[in-house]
Design a protein around this motif. Structure first.
Motif, PDB file in Angstrom:
ATOM      1  N   ALA A 254       4.963   5.184  -7.566  1.00  0.00           N
ATOM      2  CA  ALA A 254       4.616   4.197  -6.540  1.00  0.00           C
ATOM      3  C   ALA A 254       4.904   2.794  -7.067  1.00  0.00           C
ATOM      4  O   ALA A 254       5.504   1.969  -6.367  1.00  0.00           O
ATOM      5  N   ASN A 255       4.491   2.523  -8.301  1.00  0.00           N
ATOM      6  CA  ASN A 255       4.728   1.205  -8.897  1.00  0.00           C
ATOM      7  C   ASN A 255       6.223   0.906  -9.024  1.00  0.00           C
ATOM      8  O   ASN A 255       6.650  -0.224  -8.798  1.00  0.00           O
ATOM      9  N   GLU A 256       7.022   1.925  -9.378  1.00  0.00           N
ATOM     10  CA  GLU A 256       8.472   1.746  -9.466  1.00  0.00           C
ATOM     11  C   GLU A 256       9.058   1.381  -8.108  1.00  0.00           C
ATOM     12  O   GLU A 256       9.903   0.491  -8.006  1.00  0.00           O
TER      13      GLU A 256
ATOM     14  N   VAL B 253      -1.439 -13.274  -6.051  1.00  0.00           N
ATOM     15  CA  VAL B 253      -2.892 -13.286  -6.105  1.00  0.00           C
ATOM     16  C   VAL B 253      -3.347 -11.877  -5.753  1.00  0.00           C
ATOM     17  O   VAL B 253      -2.916 -11.314  -4.742  1.00  0.00           O
ATOM     18  N   LYS B 254      -4.211 -11.305  -6.565  1.00  0.00           N
ATOM     19  CA  LYS B 254      -4.630  -9.911  -6.384  1.00  0.00           C
ATOM     20  C   LYS B 254      -5.446  -9.739  -5.102  1.00  0.00           C
ATOM     21  O   LYS B 254      -6.379 -10.466  -4.843  1.00  0.00           O
ATOM     22  N   GLY B 255      -5.047  -8.747  -4.301  1.00  0.00           N
ATOM     23  CA  GLY B 255      -5.781  -8.381  -3.093  1.00  0.00           C
ATOM     24  C   GLY B 255      -6.573  -7.108  -3.304  1.00  0.00           C
ATOM     25  O   GLY B 255      -6.430  -6.435  -4.334  1.00  0.00           O
ATOM     26  N   ASN B 256      -7.376  -6.753  -2.338  1.00  0.00           N
ATOM     27  CA  ASN B 256      -8.216  -5.562  -2.484  1.00  0.00           C
ATOM     28  C   ASN B 256      -7.413  -4.264  -2.523  1.00  0.00           C
ATOM     29  O   ASN B 256      -7.899  -3.254  -3.016  1.00  0.00           O
ATOM     30  N   HIS B 257      -6.184  -4.255  -2.052  1.00  0.00           N
ATOM     31  CA  HIS B 257      -5.347  -3.050  -2.118  1.00  0.00           C
ATOM     32  C   HIS B 257      -4.380  -3.066  -3.298  1.00  0.00           C
ATOM     33  O   HIS B 257      -3.568  -2.157  -3.430  1.00  0.00           O
ATOM     34  N   ASP B 258      -4.449  -4.084  -4.140  1.00  0.00           N
ATOM     35  CA  ASP B 258      -3.564  -4.182  -5.301  1.00  0.00           C
ATOM     36  C   ASP B 258      -4.286  -3.647  -6.531  1.00  0.00           C
ATOM     37  O   ASP B 258      -5.349  -4.148  -6.891  1.00  0.00           O
ATOM     38  N   SER B 259      -3.693  -2.656  -7.155  1.00  0.00           N
ATOM     39  CA  SER B 259      -4.342  -2.067  -8.324  1.00  0.00           C
ATOM     40  C   SER B 259      -4.030  -2.865  -9.584  1.00  0.00           C
ATOM     41  O   SER B 259      -2.999  -3.528  -9.688  1.00  0.00           O
ATOM     42  N   ARG B 260      -4.930  -2.805 -10.508  1.00  0.00           N
ATOM     43  CA  ARG B 260      -4.727  -3.428 -11.816  1.00  0.00           C
ATOM     44  C   ARG B 260      -3.481  -2.815 -12.467  1.00  0.00           C
ATOM     45  O   ARG B 260      -2.696  -3.502 -13.102  1.00  0.00           O
ATOM     46  N   ASN B 261      -3.281  -1.510 -12.271  1.00  0.00           N
ATOM     47  CA  ASN B 261      -2.118  -0.845 -12.855  1.00  0.00           C
ATOM     48  C   ASN B 261      -0.800  -1.368 -12.285  1.00  0.00           C
ATOM     49  O   ASN B 261       0.198  -1.455 -12.996  1.00  0.00           O
ATOM     50  N   LEU B 262      -0.781  -1.723 -10.984  1.00  0.00           N
ATOM     51  CA  LEU B 262       0.432  -2.300 -10.408  1.00  0.00           C
ATOM     52  C   LEU B 262       0.747  -3.627 -11.098  1.00  0.00           C
ATOM     53  O   LEU B 262       1.888  -3.867 -11.482  1.00  0.00           O
ATOM     54  N   PHE B 263      -0.258  -4.478 -11.267  1.00  0.00           N
ATOM     55  CA  PHE B 263      -0.024  -5.758 -11.925  1.00  0.00           C
ATOM     56  C   PHE B 263       0.450  -5.542 -13.368  1.00  0.00           C
ATOM     57  O   PHE B 263       1.326  -6.262 -13.845  1.00  0.00           O
ATOM     58  N   LYS B 264      -0.115  -4.568 -14.059  1.00  0.00           N
ATOM     59  CA  LYS B 264       0.317  -4.275 -15.427  1.00  0.00           C
ATOM     60  C   LYS B 264       1.766  -3.797 -15.444  1.00  0.00           C
ATOM     61  O   LYS B 264       2.548  -4.188 -16.312  1.00  0.00           O
TER      62      LYS B 264
ATOM     63  N   ILE C 268       0.882  -1.168   0.000  1.00  0.00           N
ATOM     64  CA  ILE C 268       0.000   0.000   0.000  1.00  0.00           C
ATOM     65  C   ILE C 268       0.915   1.211   0.000  1.00  0.00           C
ATOM     66  O   ILE C 268       1.651   1.446   0.956  1.00  0.00           O
ATOM     67  N   LEU C 269       0.914   1.923  -1.097  1.00  0.00           N
ATOM     68  CA  LEU C 269       1.768   3.094  -1.229  1.00  0.00           C
ATOM     69  C   LEU C 269       0.941   4.181  -1.909  1.00  0.00           C
ATOM     70  O   LEU C 269       0.743   4.159  -3.117  1.00  0.00           O
ATOM     71  N   HIS C 270       0.440   5.107  -1.109  1.00  0.00           N
ATOM     72  CA  HIS C 270      -0.385   6.207  -1.624  1.00  0.00           C
ATOM     73  C   HIS C 270       0.543   7.339  -2.044  1.00  0.00           C
ATOM     74  O   HIS C 270       0.911   8.172  -1.240  1.00  0.00           O
ATOM     75  N   MET C 271       0.917   7.292  -3.301  1.00  0.00           N
ATOM     76  CA  MET C 271       1.866   8.273  -3.820  1.00  0.00           C
ATOM     77  C   MET C 271       1.477   8.599  -5.251  1.00  0.00           C
ATOM     78  O   MET C 271       1.002   7.735  -5.979  1.00  0.00           O
ATOM     79  N   ARG C 272       1.660   9.830  -5.610  1.00  0.00           N
ATOM     80  CA  ARG C 272       1.390  10.264  -6.974  1.00  0.00           C
ATOM     81  C   ARG C 272       2.666  10.845  -7.555  1.00  0.00           C
ATOM     82  O   ARG C 272       3.436  11.468  -6.830  1.00  0.00           O
ATOM     83  N   PRO C 273       2.947  10.652  -8.810  1.00  0.00           N
ATOM     84  CA  PRO C 273       2.142   9.868  -9.739  1.00  0.00           C
ATOM     85  C   PRO C 273       2.228   8.367  -9.424  1.00  0.00           C
ATOM     86  O   PRO C 273       3.199   7.894  -8.835  1.00  0.00           O
TER      87      PRO C 273
END
Length: 185
Positions: free
Chosen positions: A50-52, A68-79, A41-46
């Motif tokens: 955060a993904n990096e 396995v995707k959790g409720n705090h894992d974004s689709r963008n992180l997996f991409k 969980i990393l609330h950072m913009r852009p």
């Protein structure tokens, strides 16, 4: 310290360093680890930054990760992770699943999910899950394997914080929870 998931660390960096050390003390380069969601969980913009940062941390962990995707894992992180995926001896560092993974081990089937599953009584199927932090589902076939699980108390030797559970530890938790439930009923 967060009230949501109180942990004995002064900073997130200290917690991350501890997890990386404890993980790598147990997991070898070619080992496979199933991570059952809420990778970070990393609330950072852009979001790309955060993904990096998350990728940099995951890249420090030994082994191949089945995520396995959790409720705090974004689709963008997996991409992002998929785009930057690489191989270890011909196998991808990261493998992705939206709902769960079913494996056979020790004459049982383990359905590994983020959320606890209420599957009813099925003798040889155990649900390994995360999501609920300091709680345990009051069903003997459900085992919380998150870093905050109280079900680690079933183990004779509790591994250090952030250490993935071994096959033997999973089996010990399953057996001890069944014994615990048999005593109550």
């Amino acid at each position: 310290m967060s009230e949501f998931a109180p942990r004995p660390f002064l900073t997130v960096e200290d917690m991350n360093d501890t997890i990386i050390k404890n993980w790598n003390d147990r997991v070898g380069r070619d080992d496979i680890v199933y991570h059952l969601g809420d990778i970070a969980i990393l609330h950072m913009r852009p979001e790309k930054e955060a993904n990096e940062r998350i990728f940099d941390i995951l890249n420090q962990l030994n082994g191949r990760l089945i995520l396995v995707k959790g409720n705090h894992d974004s689709r963008n992180l997996f991409k992002y992770l998929a785009k930057h995926n690489y191989t270890i001896d011909g196998h991808p560092k990261f493998e992705f699943h939206d709902v769960g993974v079913l494996i056979k081990m020790n004459h049982r089937q383990y359905y590994m999910t983020h959320y606890p599953m209420m599957m009813g009584i099925v003798k040889q199927i155990i649900n390994l899950h995360g999501h609920i932090h300091h709680y345990a589902v009051p069903i003997k076939e459900d085992i919380n394997v998150g870093v905050d699980t109280p079900e680690a108390d079933y183990l004779k030797h509790k591994p250090p914080f952030g250490t993935p559970f071994s096959q033997q530890e999973i089996e010990e938790m399953v057996v001890q929870k069944q014994i615990d439930f048999a005593k109550r009923h």
